[in-house]
Motif scaffolding. Structure first.
Motif, PDB file in Angstrom:
ATOM      1  N   GLN A 188      -9.750  35.675 -12.191  1.00 54.95           N
ATOM      2  CA  GLN A 188     -10.904  35.605 -11.289  1.00 54.95           C
ATOM      3  C   GLN A 188     -12.097  35.051 -12.054  1.00 54.95           C
ATOM      4  O   GLN A 188     -13.009  34.488 -11.471  1.00 54.95           O
ATOM      5  N   ASP A 245      -9.752  39.348 -17.343  1.00 53.15           N
ATOM      6  CA  ASP A 245      -8.754  39.959 -16.476  1.00 53.15           C
ATOM      7  C   ASP A 245      -7.528  39.065 -16.347  1.00 53.15           C
ATOM      8  O   ASP A 245      -7.607  37.857 -16.527  1.00 53.15           O
ATOM      9  N   ASP A 287      -6.027  38.297 -13.724  1.00 56.66           N
ATOM     10  CA  ASP A 287      -5.906  37.580 -12.449  1.00 56.66           C
ATOM     11  C   ASP A 287      -6.686  36.275 -12.399  1.00 56.66           C
ATOM     12  O   ASP A 287      -6.745  35.623 -11.359  1.00 56.66           O
ATOM     13  N   ARG A 325      -8.300  36.118  -6.912  1.00 56.91           N
ATOM     14  CA  ARG A 325      -7.110  36.404  -7.688  1.00 56.91           C
ATOM     15  C   ARG A 325      -6.086  35.276  -7.586  1.00 56.91           C
ATOM     16  O   ARG A 325      -5.869  34.767  -6.496  1.00 56.91           O
ATOM     17  N   ARG A 371     -17.126  33.224  -9.998  1.00 58.76           N
ATOM     18  CA  ARG A 371     -15.946  34.078  -9.929  1.00 58.76           C
ATOM     19  C   ARG A 371     -15.083  33.681  -8.740  1.00 58.76           C
ATOM     20  O   ARG A 371     -15.575  33.546  -7.628  1.00 58.76           O
TER      21      ARG A 371
HETATM   22 MG    MG Z   1      -9.613  41.036 -10.350  1.00 56.47          MG
END
Ligand code: MG
Ligand code: UDP
Length: 315
Positions: free
Chosen positions: A108, A104, A106, A209, A206
């Protein structure tokens, strides 16, 4: 063995805020991997702009000016995360990559897991799943709904890897297999496990963001869940048959109860026949719907034209 050409595929929807930081960290990662001879200098970062409404594409263009290993694909319209990812993976395959890592925009997903992804790939895995250790950083709501979703998916018979999102490495062979799925309702978390080949798992933490906000509001989460279930399972259709059978069973109980009531004189004239026929006809109608549903389910599955098998080895 020559070092593998690795493509990092990153779907981006309105990510102008996240991209500067994301690209900065990716740049570090890629130069580090390159200097340690872990990946080929032909490796690339491929941003897929999923029809963003902000300046995401401009950011991608300026990144490309800055360094040639930043590339981009701009989709003409917002097609959703799964389609954007698929587009990127297929472009990476066409560009001749040995492996593609999807992540992704972002950040994460911990990018330090990439080293292990490549390690496992070199040990022969064609698919490496990134699985998150815990969901501490997700909201309680997201955690709860996600857990329900994975449980439901598995109960309905789709093979998914729990707590794995779309952070994964796919080797060229797996990508070629993926390209043979012609369906448009794309649920990669279900399709990839069904491909097979040697797989491995990397655990990571994880985070939150880096910037911007989630591009998965509740409405998109729901349609994603519906997509996942309906594109992998015809169980909801098969359940109709079950309801029909249950109804007929109730009608038998009703039949006995009615007879007893009629013979003990507790029933108004005509009530018995209505009671029995109501349940029996209802049951028959539902079973008939179920039978039709079974055929529709078959047609649906056939219409996907999924590949039947992939050969892994031959001697
Ligand atoms: Mg995300
Ligand atoms: N994304 C996309 N198209 C969309 C929605 C999301 O390409 O229509 C991308 C988004 O830019 C991000 C990834 O999909 O890179 C995951 O989205 P997000 O991080 O917002 O989801 P969350 O982590 O909140 O589930």
């Amino acid at each position: 063995m020559a070092e593998p050409v690795v493509f990092f595929v990153i779907p981006c929807y309105n990510e102008e805020e996240a991209l500067p930081e994301t690209s900065r960290r990716l740049k570090q990662k890629i130069t580090d991997l390159y200097q340690r001879n872990a990946i080929s200098s032909e490796s690339r970062v491929l941003f897929v702009d999923d029809g963003s409404k902000d300046h995401t594409w401009d950011v991608i263009e300026s990144l490309h000016q800055e360094a040639a290993y930043f590339g981009g694909v701009k989709l003409a319209h917002n097609r959703g995360h799964q389609n954007a990812l698929y587009a990127g993976l297929m472009e990476a395959l066409k560009a001749g990559c040995d492996a593609a890592i999807s992540m992704d925009a972002d950040l994460q997903d911990d990018i330090n897991a990439i080293d292990q992804f490549i390690e496992k790939y070199k040990q022969g895995a064609q698919v490496v799943y990134g699985v998150r250790d815990n969901r501490d950083t997700d909201s309680a709501f997201k955690r709860g709904t996600a857990e329900m979703f994975y449980k439901l998916m598995n109960a309905l018979g789709a093979e998914t890897v729990a707590d794995h999102a779309d952070y994964r490495l796919m080797g060229r062979i797996a990508l070629e297999a993926l390209s043979e799925y012609t369906e448009v309702n794309l649920f990669l978390r279900g399709i990839v496990p069904s491909i097979g080949f040697k797989t491995d798992v990397v655990y990571y933490k994880r985070g939150v963001r880096v910037a911007g906000e989630s591009k998965y509001p509740l409405s998109k989460m729901i349609s994603f869940a519906v997509e996942g279930i309906t594109s992998f399972s015809v169980k909801p259709l098969q359940m109709i048959t079950g309801f029909g059978v249950a109804s007929v069973f109730v009608s038998i109980v009703c039949f006995v109860y009615t007879l007893v009531s009629v013979f003990t004189g507790h029933a108004v004239a005509g009530w018995g026949s209505i009671m029995i026929s109501l349940w029996l006809i209802g049951g028959i109608i539902i079973i008939s719907l179920g039978v039709v549903g079974e055929y529709i389910g078959k047609i649906y599955m056939e219409s996907k034209h999924r590949p039947r098998y992939f050969v892994e080895k031959m001697i």
